[in-house]
Structures are given as structure tokens and as C-alpha cells.
Motif scaffolding. Structure first.
Motif, PDB file in Angstrom:
ATOM      1  N   HIS B   9      44.150  30.699  33.979  1.00  0.00           N
ATOM      2  CA  HIS B   9      44.931  30.553  35.206  1.00  0.00           C
ATOM      3  C   HIS B   9      44.029  30.541  36.430  1.00  0.00           C
ATOM      4  CE1 HIS B   9      47.466  31.563  38.623  1.00  0.00           C
ATOM      5  NE2 HIS B   9      48.453  31.029  37.926  1.00  0.00           N
ATOM      6  N   GLY B  10      43.038  31.462  36.429  1.00  0.00           N
ATOM      7  CA  GLY B  10      42.224  31.657  37.633  1.00  0.00           C
ATOM      8  C   GLY B  10      42.813  32.778  38.466  1.00  0.00           C
ATOM      9  N   SER B  11      41.930  33.550  39.089  1.00  0.00           N
ATOM     10  CA  SER B  11      42.349  34.718  39.861  1.00  0.00           C
ATOM     11  C   SER B  11      41.597  34.741  41.184  1.00  0.00           C
ATOM     12  CB  SER B  11      42.014  35.977  39.053  1.00  0.00           C
ATOM     13  OG  SER B  11      42.189  37.147  39.845  1.00  0.00           O
ATOM     14  N   ARG B  12      42.216  35.382  42.189  1.00  0.00           N
ATOM     15  CA  ARG B  12      41.499  35.621  43.452  1.00  0.00           C
ATOM     16  C   ARG B  12      40.339  36.579  43.222  1.00  0.00           C
ATOM     17  NH1 ARG B  12      46.552  34.961  45.009  1.00  0.00           N
ATOM     18  NH2 ARG B  12      46.867  33.237  46.462  1.00  0.00           N
ATOM     19  N   ARG B  13      40.459  37.376  42.181  1.00  0.00           N
ATOM     20  CA  ARG B  13      39.451  38.382  41.845  1.00  0.00           C
ATOM     21  C   ARG B  13      38.400  37.701  40.962  1.00  0.00           C
ATOM     22  NH1 ARG B  13      39.084  41.543  37.521  1.00  0.00           N
ATOM     23  NH2 ARG B  13      38.158  43.619  37.729  1.00  0.00           N
ATOM     24  N   MET B  14      37.225  37.468  41.531  1.00  0.00           N
ATOM     25  CA  MET B  14      36.210  36.680  40.823  1.00  0.00           C
ATOM     26  C   MET B  14      35.789  37.337  39.509  1.00  0.00           C
ATOM     27  SD  MET B  14      35.600  33.671  41.786  1.00  0.00           S
ATOM     28  CE  MET B  14      37.007  33.096  42.745  1.00  0.00           C
ATOM     29  N   ALA B  15      35.854  38.684  39.446  1.00  0.00           N
ATOM     30  CA  ALA B  15      35.474  39.374  38.204  1.00  0.00           C
ATOM     31  C   ALA B  15      36.363  38.933  37.038  1.00  0.00           C
ATOM     32  CB  ALA B  15      35.540  40.883  38.383  1.00  0.00           C
ATOM     33  N   SER B  16      37.637  38.605  37.337  1.00  0.00           N
ATOM     34  CA  SER B  16      38.538  38.141  36.269  1.00  0.00           C
ATOM     35  C   SER B  16      38.110  36.752  35.791  1.00  0.00           C
ATOM     36  CB  SER B  16      39.987  38.089  36.768  1.00  0.00           C
ATOM     37  OG  SER B  16      40.443  39.396  37.040  1.00  0.00           O
ATOM     38  N   LEU B  42      43.246  26.583  36.253  1.00  0.00           N
ATOM     39  CA  LEU B  42      44.449  25.951  36.795  1.00  0.00           C
ATOM     40  C   LEU B  42      44.449  26.043  38.318  1.00  0.00           C
ATOM     41  CD1 LEU B  42      47.230  24.672  36.135  1.00  0.00           C
ATOM     42  CD2 LEU B  42      48.155  26.984  36.016  1.00  0.00           C
ATOM     43  N   GLU B  43      43.989  27.173  38.834  1.00  0.00           N
ATOM     44  CA  GLU B  43      43.877  27.332  40.290  1.00  0.00           C
ATOM     45  C   GLU B  43      42.900  28.451  40.620  1.00  0.00           C
ATOM     46  OE1 GLU B  43      48.195  28.024  40.811  1.00  0.00           O
ATOM     47  OE2 GLU B  43      47.701  30.073  41.384  1.00  0.00           O
ATOM     48  N   SER B  48      38.320  22.726  38.459  1.00  0.00           N
ATOM     49  CA  SER B  48      39.732  22.490  38.180  1.00  0.00           C
ATOM     50  C   SER B  48      39.855  21.904  36.778  1.00  0.00           C
ATOM     51  CB  SER B  48      40.291  21.494  39.195  1.00  0.00           C
ATOM     52  OG  SER B  48      39.665  20.225  38.996  1.00  0.00           O
ATOM     53  N   ILE B  49      41.058  21.784  36.288  1.00  0.00           N
ATOM     54  CA  ILE B  49      41.258  21.191  34.961  1.00  0.00           C
ATOM     55  C   ILE B  49      40.777  19.733  34.931  1.00  0.00           C
ATOM     56  CG2 ILE B  49      42.969  20.583  33.190  1.00  0.00           C
ATOM     57  CD1 ILE B  49      44.550  23.094  34.089  1.00  0.00           C
TER      58      ILE B  49
END
Lengths: 120, 120
Positions: B9-16, B42-43, B48-49
Motif C-alpha cells: 500500500h505504502g505508508s507516510r511512515r518511511m520505516a513501514s 500503490l501510494e 508507483s505500480i
């Protein structure tokens, strides 16, 4: 009496929450070391995390393992879930509540991904 | 040349997002049937995909397996990911792009959850 509570994020899409219930059911059939298994949701479905823990305690749980059904160690896993558990632990010090490592931390994830490539 | 693109999905939290890159690296070390393995989002992170797929094609991929790193069959898995793949497939009909079942669909998930309870 040992109880596992699988914690998922919860979705507006009920079918996703039903997937969690299905996994919980499948897990319960394999979890022979535990007396009961249930699930709870951080948001968007019931029971909430506190309610899920209180249900387990009402059912006689003396030890609860909380199992975060999450892929990454984000804020939900590191902060929100512990914050929702703490008040229940405080009011029920006789019950031992422990948090297991989240699903995404499992070392076997790459193996499972590899198995998924056989599914196409 | 077979390429796997793991889609998160992608996260605002770069560690994720870095956790996804780590899983991708671990996967690549076990994925002996594939020539290259990469990830895309995904975002909220790059590539990007579409860009991830185009990178794979530039690197010579003739077959791409897209592997959704998602726990539930929600809108992202059922609609958003296929919608982002379609234009790349349309402009590169010579490349076979297939979508593997998402991670949460793996039958082994309950077993892995069970193993996580040993971690407390």
C-alpha cells in the motif's frame, strides 16, 4: 485459562472484517494450546479492543495473548494497540495480557509470498 | 525473463515502506525461479505500480508476477491494483503480467499467527 485475541485494523468493507473472522476461526482450530480464540478491531467493527479483552476476561481468561494482524510496525502496532490494552490491564491486574509480535514480523513471510506466486 | 513485483500500500511512515523493501530483499534471496524481484507502492512512496512495472520491462522482463502484499481482498486488491496495471499491459502486450493471490489469501496465515504466539 489462556485466550488469544487477534487484533485487526477493521475496515468499512465488512467482507474484509469477515476475512479476519475466518482467519480467527481457522486459527482456533489449530491453536490447541489455547482455551479460546477471538478477534477484535482497532476501529470500524465490533468488538473494540477493550471490549474484546473484557469479553475474554468474562469468559474466564487468566492469560491473554494479543496477536496484531498487521503487516507493518506502524503507529497502530506500536502505540494505538498498547494504548487500548493498558486501561484493561490496569483494571484487571490479575489477568496477564501479553502482546505477540505482529504478523508482518514473522520470518516466514517471504516463504508465504513465494508460495503465492504458484497460485497464478 | 521472469520478474516479481511485490505491491504494498505504502505508508507516510518511511520505516513501514522500508519493511516492505526488507521483505522484498529476503524474498529475492529465496525466489530462485525469478530473475529479478522488486517492490512498488500503490501510494505514498516510489516507485508507483506503473513505474515499477515499466522498470521491470526496461530491465528485460518478459513475464511479470505482481504479488499484492495486502491482508484483505479490499478495493485496493480487487480494483486499484488491476486498474494501475492495465495501462502498462495495454502498451506492452508482449509482456505477460499476472497477478498472484494477495498475501492474506494464503492458507498458511493461521499457522504463522500461531508461530507468533511463541514470540511472547
Amino acid at each position: 485459562m489462556k485466550h488469544v485475541v487477534i487484533i485487526a485494523h477493521g475496515s468499512r468493507r465488512m467482507a474484509s472484517n469477515d476475512e479476519v473472522r475466518k482467519v480467527t476461526h481457522q486459527f482456533s482450530q489449530q491453536a490447541h494450546d489455547f482455551d479460546r480464540v477471538s478477534c477484535a478491531f482497532l476501529e470500524l467493527d465490533e468488538p473494540s479492543i477493550p471490549q474484546g479483552l473484557l469479553n475474554a476476561i468474562e469468559q474466564g481468561a487468566t492469560e491473554i495473548i494479543v496477536l496484531p494482524y498487521f503487516l507493518s510496525a506502524g503507529r497502530h502496532v506500536s502505540e494505538d494497540i498498547p494504548a487500548q490494552i493498558a486501561p484493561v490491564q490496569d483494571t484487571h491486574p490479575e489477568v496477564e495480557i501479553k502482546i505477540a509480535p505482529y504478523l508482518g514480523a514473522a520470518e516466514t513471510i517471504p516463504e508465504i509470498l513465494l508460495a503465492q506466486t504458484k497460485g497464478v
